[in-house]
Design an enzyme around this catalytic site. Structure first.
Site, mmCIF file in Angstrom:
data_model
loop_
_atom_site.group_PDB
_atom_site.id
_atom_site.type_symbol
_atom_site.label_atom_id
_atom_site.label_comp_id
_atom_site.label_asym_id
_atom_site.label_seq_id
_atom_site.Cartn_x
_atom_site.Cartn_y
_atom_site.Cartn_z
ATOM 1 N N ARG A 1 0.818 -1.222 0.000
ATOM 2 C CA ARG A 1 0.000 0.000 0.000
ATOM 3 C C ARG A 1 0.844 1.262 0.000
ATOM 4 N NH1 ARG A 1 -4.891 -2.101 3.924
ATOM 5 N NH2 ARG A 1 -6.103 -2.987 2.219
ATOM 6 N N LYS B 1 -19.602 -16.815 -0.507
ATOM 7 C CA LYS B 1 -21.065 -16.766 -0.454
ATOM 8 C C LYS B 1 -21.703 -15.890 -1.521
ATOM 9 C CE LYS B 1 -21.058 -16.667 4.582
ATOM 10 N NZ LYS B 1 -21.334 -15.574 5.518
ATOM 11 N N GLY C 1 -10.245 -8.817 -1.482
ATOM 12 C CA GLY C 1 -9.124 -9.144 -0.594
ATOM 13 C C GLY C 1 -8.538 -10.514 -0.849
ATOM 14 N N GLY D 1 -13.571 -3.766 0.206
ATOM 15 C CA GLY D 1 -14.958 -3.296 0.225
ATOM 16 C C GLY D 1 -15.227 -2.217 -0.817
HETATM 17 P P1 ADP Z 1 -12.835 -11.795 -1.922
HETATM 18 O O1 ADP Z 1 -12.197 -11.455 -0.605
HETATM 19 O O2 ADP Z 1 -11.834 -11.865 -3.027
HETATM 20 O O3 ADP Z 1 -14.010 -10.908 -2.244
HETATM 21 P P2 ADP Z 1 -14.432 -13.882 -0.716
HETATM 22 O O4 ADP Z 1 -14.115 -13.340 0.619
HETATM 23 O O5 ADP Z 1 -15.810 -13.743 -1.217
HETATM 24 O O6 ADP Z 1 -13.402 -13.307 -1.815
HETATM 25 O O7 ADP Z 1 -14.157 -15.452 -0.756
HETATM 26 C C1 ADP Z 1 -12.930 -16.038 -0.410
HETATM 27 C C2 ADP Z 1 -13.126 -17.270 0.417
HETATM 28 O O8 ADP Z 1 -14.008 -18.194 -0.215
HETATM 29 C C3 ADP Z 1 -11.846 -18.017 0.646
HETATM 30 O O9 ADP Z 1 -11.530 -17.973 2.006
HETATM 31 C C4 ADP Z 1 -12.146 -19.444 0.174
HETATM 32 O O10 ADP Z 1 -11.612 -20.426 1.026
HETATM 33 C C5 ADP Z 1 -13.662 -19.488 0.205
HETATM 34 N N1 ADP Z 1 -14.193 -20.534 -0.674
HETATM 35 C C6 ADP Z 1 -13.975 -20.695 -1.989
HETATM 36 N N2 ADP Z 1 -14.576 -21.801 -2.447
HETATM 37 C C7 ADP Z 1 -15.197 -22.382 -1.394
HETATM 38 C C8 ADP Z 1 -15.982 -23.571 -1.220
HETATM 39 N N3 ADP Z 1 -16.248 -24.382 -2.259
HETATM 40 N N4 ADP Z 1 -16.444 -23.835 0.018
HETATM 41 C C9 ADP Z 1 -16.168 -23.004 1.039
HETATM 42 N N5 ADP Z 1 -15.436 -21.883 0.948
HETATM 43 C C10 ADP Z 1 -14.958 -21.569 -0.259
HETATM 44 MG MG MG Z 2 -12.760 -11.907 1.417
#
Ligand code: ADP
Ligand code: MG
Length: 393
Positions: A36, A197, A350, A373
Site C-alpha cells: 500500500r 457466499k 481481498g 470493500g
Molecule cells: P474476496 O475477498 O476476493 O471478495 P471472498 O471473501 O468472497 O473473496 O471469498 C474467499 C473465500 O471463499 C476463501 O476464504 C475461500 O476459502 C472461500 N471458498 C472458496 N470456495 C469455497 C468452497 N467451495 N467452500 C467453502 N469456501 C470456499
Molecule cells: Mg474476502
C-alpha cells in the site's frame, strides 16, 4: 462522471494534502507488507517533480478515537523514507500546533506524514470542524486512497468542502480502468465470480448481469446456484435461504442473454481440511457426506477457453478453498487462463488479490485493485463518497 486529477491542475509551489491508504499490516513494530505504501509512490513522485510540498495523511488499524502507541505511523514514515530516498517529516498528531508549524515551514519537494487520523473520533464521524482543521494545512486536497473511498470520513469526503479536490494517480487508475470496464468494455466481457457466499456479492452479480456477456461462477457461491438447479450438494456450503434469489439471478441472466456458466465437475472432500480425502466428481454425483472444495479440471478447462477469448475479464472471488494446497488448483488454472488471454484483466477483492499473488502471475494482470470493500461497492455500481467529493472535469 470524469473526475479532475492532479494532472489537470497546477501544483507548483503549493502545499498539497494527500489522503493515502497506509493501513499496512504491522507485526511487532515491523511492516510485513508495504504494497500500500508503494501504491502511493507514483502520486508522491509526480507531486514532487511538479514542485509541490506534500502532506500525507492516513489511518492505521482501528484505534477508535484514542491514541494507541502501536498504531502510530512512525514505522510508516521510516519505510517511506527508505522507499522515496529522502527525509520524511513526521508529526505526532494530524491537527493542532505541531503539524501546523511543520506545514508552514515546508519547501517544495518536502514530504510530511501526519499521525493516524483515527486517533481522533471526528475522522470517522466526518466532523466538519475536524475536516476544516486538516484542510487548513494545505492549498489543495488530493484523494489517492481508493481503499477507503467507500467511507464518508473527514479525510475522504469532508475535507473536499474546503479545498480544491482532485484524484491522485492511484485513484485515477482504479476508477478509470474499472469504470471503463463497467461503462464501455472491450467485448466479450467475461466476469468470473467466486468466493464463499452469494449473499456477499448479490449487488455485484446484479450489476454485472446488466454489463457482461458471460458470467462464470465458481467457489462456494456456485454451490448455491447448483443447489437451486436441484443438484444434491452433500455437505457443501450452501445458502439455503438464497435459493430463490439464485434462481431469480439465473433467470435475469437468461433474459439479458448473458451466458451463465456453472462448474460441471467439482473437487469434493470428506472434511473441510487440507488433509481430507478428496476426489473429482460430476455435480450430479456428490456423495452425501462430502463437500465441494474446488472446481474440477473439466470446469477449469471449459472456463479457461471462454476466458482466453475475452476482451475484458473481471475476476472477484477464488474458485475454491485456495488456502489449502489440494484445493488451490482451480483458482490457479483460472489465473493462468486470465494471464494467457489478450484481455484487459482486472482482479479485485481481498482474498482474490491474495490468491493471484500466490500464483506468481500477478504482474501479468492489467489491474489489481487495491480496494476490498471499496472495489466491491464500485462493482455494484455505487458512487463512492470519496470519489463523489472530487471535482468533475
Ligand atoms: P474476496 O475477498 O476476493 O471478495 P471472498 O471473501 O468472497 O473473496 O471469498 C474467499 C473465500 O471463499 C476463501 O476464504 C475461500 O476459502 C472461500 N471458498 C472458496 N470456495 C469455497 C468452497 N467451495 N467452500 C467453502 N469456501 C470456499
Ligand atoms: Mg474476502
Amino acid at each position: 462522471m470524469k473526475k479532475k486529477t492532479i494532472q489537470d491542475i497546477d501544483v507548483k509551489g503549493k502545499k498539497v494534502i494527500v489522503r493515502v491508504d497506509f493501513n499496512v499490516p504491522v507485526k511487532e513494530g515491523k511492516i510485513t507488507d508495504d504494497t500500500r505504501i508503494r501504491a502511493a509512490l507514483p502520486t508522491i513522485s509526480y507531486l514532487k517533480d511538479k514542485g509541490a510540498a506534500i502532506i500525507l495523511m492516513s489511518h492505521l488499524g482501528r484505534p477508535k478515537g484514542k491514541v494507541h502507541e502501536e498504531m502510530r505511523l512512525g514505522v510508516v514514515a521510516e519505510k517511506l523514507e527508505e522507499l522515496v530516498g529522502q527525509k520524511v517529516l513526521y508529526a505526532k498528531d494530524c491537527i493542532g500546533p505541531e503539524p501546523q508549524e511543520m506545514a508552514e515551514k515546508m519547501e517544495p519537494g518536502d514530504i510530511l506524514l501526519l499521525e493516524n487520523l483515527r486517533f481522533h473520533g471526528e475522522e470517522e464521524k466526518n466532523d466538519r470542524e475536524f475536516a476544516k482543521k486538516l484542510a487548513s494545512l494545505a492549498d489543495i486536497y488530493v484523494n489517492d486512497a481508493f481503499g477507503t473511498a467507500h467511507r464518508a470520513h473527514a479525510s475522504t469526503a469532508g475535507v473536499a468542502e474546503f479545498l480544491p479536490a482532485v484524484a491522485g494517480l492511484l485513484m485515477q487508475n482504479e476508477i478509470g480502468i474499472m469504470g471503463k470496464a463497467l461503462e464501455n468494455p472491450e467485448r466479450p466481457f467475461v466476469a468470473i465470480l467466486g468466493g464463499a457466499k452469494v449473499s456477499d456479492k448479490i449487488g455485484v452479480i446484479q450489476n454485472l448481469i446488466n454489463k457482461v456477456d458471460v458470467l462464470i461462477t465458481g467457489g462456494g457461491m456456485a454451490n448455491t446456484f447448483l443447489a437451486a438447479q436441484g443438484k444434491n450438494m452433500g455437505k457443501s456450503l450452501v445458502e439455503r435461504d438464497k435459493l430463490d434469489l439464485a434462481r431469480s439471478l439465473m433467470e435475469q441472466a437468461r433474459e439479458k442473454g448473458v451466458d451463465f456458466l456453472l462448474p460441471g465437475d467439482l473437487v469434493v472432500a470428506d472434511a473441510f481440511a487440507a488433509d481430507a480425502q478428496h476426489r473429482v466428481v460430476s455435480v450430479d454425483q456428490i456423495p452425501a457426506d462430502w463437500m465441494s472444495m474446488d472446481i474440477g479440471p473439466a470446469s477449469a478447462e471449459n472456463f479457461g477457453k471462454v476466458i482466453k477469448s475475452a476482451g475484458t475479464v473481471l475476476w472477484n472471488g477464488p474458485m475454491g478453498v485456495f488456502e489449502m494446497i489440494p484445493f488451490a488448483r482451480g483458482t490457479e488454472e483460472i489465473a493462468r487462463a486470465v494471464t494467457e488471454s489478450q484481455a484487459v484483466s482486472i482482479v479485485g477483492g481481498g482474498d482474490s488479490v491474495a490468491a493471484i499473488h500466490k500464483t506468481g502471475l500477478a504482474d501479468k494482470i492489467t489491474h489489481i485493485s487495491t480496494g476490498g470493500g471499496a472495489t466491491l461497492e464500485f462493482l455494484e455500481g455505487k458512487e463512492l463518497p470519496g470519489v463523489a467529493a472530487l471535482e468533475n472535469k
